[in-house]
Design an enzyme around this catalytic site. Structure first.
Site: not given
Length: 345
Positions: A81, A106, A180, A310
């Site tokens: 974000r 993303h 992801h 991630e």
């Protein structure tokens, strides 16, 4: 050891994507799509030698054309974000697409996971792989600079998968690419709350509204975020409020050294995954927003049915000068190496 690769084509709106299936002869298989540079399946054996897929996926590769969960996605240009989709670089303000409430997530409305990538097979002596390339034009989703990106997925004989991401720009910009995938080492027999997780981090970045980091690097000690010793994911998840969706500080600086970040284990199958990366942080997400609307092979992916690890620069780092910088300038090369290694115990 002999390696195998199968290639077939799928189509969306007149555009062709390739589906690559890599096999290493040691029980591991990896499926990769040139649509989105998506890692769609990882098949590994359990302690009895039974091979099962351990990534949340769809019935067929075409399912990823309408994916809204980022299953197996290559997240970019900026994974995670950015507050209000805004940042400044050299005194210039940029407004990115906002696709997660008021924030950017993303890469935006059509991030790298929704692009058609060029692809080619990598001919290697002791491994097999696929190299993918995408050219992101200046202004795409609001980002400055033309960005040339390559990703190499390489399957090795020792049941490890390495992902190498590289990018170059013609204008100063920000870059933060990651994988992801949602892992479930049980082979989808149960949710991930019983998985044991160890994260090699003394600090994490607490979040406020919209899951944006507050800027603090907080100690994990004495909190439900402490995974320095292996713990089941579900043992303290209730104490977090909404579940885990937090960045762990593996390093406070970006030294580019490949470092062991985490281990994930499932006692029932004996599968273990070891994660290495050269980035300073790793986002642990416990699948809090999975809603059961996707069912694959008769299994509904309900809340906590998969988890993500991630590797990344920290979320919102363009607005947090105390965080390691995700800036990329002309003449420099962005590089991110991730290694997922699988074993049994």
């Amino acid at each position: 050891m002999e390696f195998e690769i199968d290639v077939r084509a799928i189509e969306k709106d007149g555009n062709e994507a390739k589906v690559y299936l890599l096999k290493n002869g040691n029980g591991m298989e990896v499926e990769i799509l040139s649509y989105g540079a998506i890692l769609s399946r990882i098949v590994v054996p359990d302690r009895e030698g039974k091979k099962e897929n351990i990534l949340l996926t769809y019935e067929s590769p075409e399912g990823f054309f309408t994916d809204r969960y980022f299953f197996g996605a290559t997240a970019g240009r900026y994974a995670n974000r950015i507050a209000n989709g805004k940042f400044e670089l050299d005194g210039v303000a940029y407004q990115l697409a906002t696709n997660n409430g008021e924030n950017h997530l993303h890469g935006g409305v059509e991030g790298f996971n929704r692009k058609f990538w060029e692809s080619e097979v990598l001919e290697l002596d002791d491994a097999i792989g696929v190299k993918m390339s995408y050219f992101s034009e200046d202004g795409e989703e609001g980002y400055p600079g033309n960005l040339s990106t390559t990703i190499s997925f390489v399957l090795h004989a020792d049941n490890s998968l390495s992902i190498t991401m590289e990018a170059e720009t013609d204008q100063s910009t920000i870059v933060n690419l990651t994988h992801h995938g949602y892992f479930n080492l049980s082979g989808m027999k149960e949710n991930i709350l019983g998985h044991e997780l160890q994260i090699f981090a003394d600090h994490y970045t607490p979040v406020g509204a919209g899951l944006i980091p507050t800027g603090e690097l907080a100690p994990v000690e004495g909190t439900p975020f402490d995974f320095r010793k292996a713990m089941t994911v579900g043992s303290r998840i209730a104490a977090t409020g909404g579940g885990y969706d937090h960045n762990y500080v593996i390093k406070k600086i970006h030294d580019r050294d490949l470092t062991k970040m985490a281990e994930l284990s499932h006692a029932g199958t004996g599968r273990r995954m070891l994660l290495h990366s050269d980035k300073p942080g790793v986002q642990f997400y416990s699948g809090n927003f999975l809603d059961g609307k996707q069912a694959t092979q008769g299994v509904a992916y309900t809340k906590n049915y998969g988890l993500c690890l991630e590797p990344q620069f920290f979320p919102d780092s363009p607005n947090q000068p105390q965080f390691p910088s995700a800036r990329l300038d002309p003449g420099d090369k962005y590089r991110h190496r991730i290694v997922y290694a699988f074993e049994v115990f």
